[in-house]
Scaffold this motif. Sequence first.
Motif, short mmCIF file in Angstrom:
data_model
loop_
_atom_site.label_atom_id
_atom_site.label_comp_id
_atom_site.label_asym_id
_atom_site.label_seq_id
_atom_site.Cartn_x
_atom_site.Cartn_y
_atom_site.Cartn_z
N ARG A 192 1.14 -0.71 0.52
CA ARG A 192 -0.06 0.20 -0.03
C ARG A 192 0.58 1.12 0.05
NH1 ARG A 192 -5.59 -1.02 1.99
NH2 ARG A 192 -5.52 -3.31 3.08
N GLU A 193 0.12 2.04 -0.44
CA GLU A 193 1.11 3.71 -0.89
C GLU A 193 0.88 3.81 1.06
OE1 GLU A 193 0.10 7.77 -2.66
OE2 GLU A 193 0.34 5.98 -4.36
N THR A 234 0.28 6.72 3.48
CA THR A 234 -0.44 7.92 2.74
C THR A 234 -0.11 9.47 3.99
OG1 THR A 234 -1.72 8.02 5.05
CG2 THR A 234 -2.68 6.69 3.18
N LYS A 238 3.43 -2.37 5.38
CA LYS A 238 3.20 -3.41 3.77
C LYS A 238 1.97 -3.61 3.25
CE LYS A 238 7.61 -3.75 2.73
NZ LYS A 238 9.00 -4.46 2.44
#
Length: 140
Positions: free
Chosen positions: A5-6, A8, A29
């Motif tokens: 996941r990016e 945030t 991650k």
Amino acid sequence: MHLIREITPEIIKDIAEMLDMGMVCFYHKPTGTMDYYPDELKNPGYDEEPWAEVIDKIDENYGDYQRFEAMSSREAFKVMEDFIAGINYIPTHNKFIDAISRKKPFGNFNHLLHYYPDLREQWFKYKLARGIEYVKEQIG
């Protein structure tokens, strides 16, 4: 293989704040969450017992995490110097230069900030912004 996941902006800010408080941070991650525990270098002899579950979880799944480290003393000193360079009122600027030129520069700097509430507020914002930049540099 896990989906990564990016990170945030909120998590990046949280990581920067936790690093500033002497923690070492780990971004999970697969889930996009953060874990942390005290940095041994910044908190020598801390009691591991309350953190054992988090430490074990990270150790057992280390490949699923990205580790984030705080700035070195040298890097943190440079942030202080850069902030002082932006103080335009020369007498105040010189007081801060003097404060960081003596033994215990971080303590002297923080002590002097108490006499300048506006600068103190600016410092916290500046330090956080630089901390966020530092975290972003470690993402990879």
